[in-house]
Design a protein around this motif. Structure first.
Motif, short mmCIF file in Angstrom:
data_model
loop_
_atom_site.label_atom_id
_atom_site.label_comp_id
_atom_site.label_asym_id
_atom_site.label_seq_id
_atom_site.Cartn_x
_atom_site.Cartn_y
_atom_site.Cartn_z
N GLY A 92 -9.77 -4.19 -2.71
CA GLY A 92 -8.44 -3.75 -1.94
C GLY A 92 -7.89 -2.86 -2.10
N LEU A 93 -7.85 -2.06 -3.35
CA LEU A 93 -6.98 -1.20 -3.39
C LEU A 93 -6.64 -0.04 -2.26
CD1 LEU A 93 -4.29 0.30 -4.75
CD2 LEU A 93 -5.84 1.44 -6.08
N ALA A 94 -8.69 0.04 -2.03
CA ALA A 94 -9.18 0.88 -1.32
C ALA A 94 -9.06 0.59 0.36
CB ALA A 94 -10.63 1.11 -1.38
N LEU A 100 -3.13 2.23 5.13
CA LEU A 100 -2.20 3.14 5.61
C LEU A 100 -2.22 4.48 5.75
CD1 LEU A 100 -0.76 3.16 2.03
CD2 LEU A 100 0.31 1.99 4.04
N PRO A 101 -1.48 4.98 7.23
CA PRO A 101 -1.62 6.09 7.87
C PRO A 101 -1.72 6.81 6.94
CG PRO A 101 -0.09 5.28 8.14
CD PRO A 101 -0.26 4.30 7.90
N ALA A 108 -8.56 9.11 -1.22
CA ALA A 108 -8.63 8.24 -2.22
C ALA A 108 -9.68 7.12 -1.80
CB ALA A 108 -6.92 7.92 -2.74
N GLY A 109 -9.15 6.43 -0.98
CA GLY A 109 -9.45 4.79 -0.86
C GLY A 109 -11.28 5.19 -0.26
N LEU A 110 -11.61 6.41 0.58
CA LEU A 110 -13.09 6.58 0.64
C LEU A 110 -13.50 5.91 -1.16
CD1 LEU A 110 -13.24 8.80 3.90
CD2 LEU A 110 -13.78 6.16 3.36
N LEU A 111 -12.76 7.38 -1.74
CA LEU A 111 -13.14 7.53 -2.83
C LEU A 111 -13.14 6.11 -3.84
CD1 LEU A 111 -11.74 11.25 -3.93
CD2 LEU A 111 -13.95 10.05 -4.41
N VAL A 117 -16.94 5.78 -8.82
CA VAL A 117 -16.55 5.95 -9.25
C VAL A 117 -15.35 5.46 -9.55
CG1 VAL A 117 -13.89 6.86 -7.95
CG2 VAL A 117 -15.80 7.88 -7.28
N ARG A 118 -15.42 3.56 -9.11
CA ARG A 118 -14.90 2.49 -9.38
C ARG A 118 -15.04 2.48 -11.18
NH1 ARG A 118 -16.91 0.73 -4.83
NH2 ARG A 118 -18.16 -1.30 -5.21
N HIS A 119 -16.52 2.49 -11.10
CA HIS A 119 -17.12 2.13 -13.15
C HIS A 119 -16.59 3.34 -13.09
CE1 HIS A 119 -20.12 2.14 -16.16
NE2 HIS A 119 -20.14 3.33 -16.04
N LEU A 120 -16.23 4.13 -13.34
CA LEU A 120 -15.16 5.71 -13.48
C LEU A 120 -14.02 5.39 -14.39
CD1 LEU A 120 -15.53 8.88 -15.45
CD2 LEU A 120 -14.38 9.09 -13.38
#
Length: 155
Positions: A92-94, A100-101, A108-111, A117-120
């Motif tokens: 959801g944060l991604a 956001l423009p 950051a959202g794509l990461l 990345v979420r696991h980390l």
């Protein structure tokens, strides 16, 4: 008692130090986003930069809608958790960051869309890395048909 007092004071110091840093970061983000947009527009052109920003915003809204729907279904008991704790929140944060423009928040959202990345992030935050809560029950009448040679007897 002494450890609790130390924990409280270290938390207070952390909050005092992070407060101004967070404010400066939030104030600097629009300036950095504008600079990133100008750089991207100079690199790929103005219309492609606007188009790319629009596409990532649409992707973010789609992700937010899907995560919201999934959350409502879990609340209503129509769905069980299949992902680790915090995974849906990070997705959801991604989605929010993509909606956001700006290219920095898009990056950051794509990461955050990447499972490793979420696991980390879960490991760094000390969250469980396996699904918790009730798991779906298997039906007993499920039959898997196997051909000869696809199985072996273990008796």
């Amino acid at each position: 008692m002494h450890a609790a007092a130390m924990n409280t004071s270290s938390t207070r110091i952390f909050n005092i130090r992070m407060g101004p840093l967070a404010i400066v970061g939030l104030l600097a983000l629009p300036v950095l986003e504008l600079a990133a947009f100008i750089a991207m527009a100079g690199w790929i052109g103005l219309l492609p930069a606007v188009g790319l920003s629009t596409l990532t915003s649409i992707l973010g809204v789609v992700i937010l809608r899907r995560q919201g729907r999934s959350f409502i279904e879990r609340l209503n008991g129509r769905r069980t958790a299949k992902r680790p704790v915090g995974d849906g929140t990070m997705l959801g944060l991604a989605g929010l960051m993509l909606a956001l423009p700006g290219f920095i928040t898009d990056a950051a959202g794509l990461l955050l869309l990447a499972a490793p990345v979420r696991h980390l992030v879960r490991v760094k935050l000390g969250l469980p890395t396996v699904p918790t809560g009730p798991q779906p029950k298997r039906r007993r009448d499920e039959v898997i048909e196997l051909e000869r040679g696809e199985w072996k007897s273990i008796d």
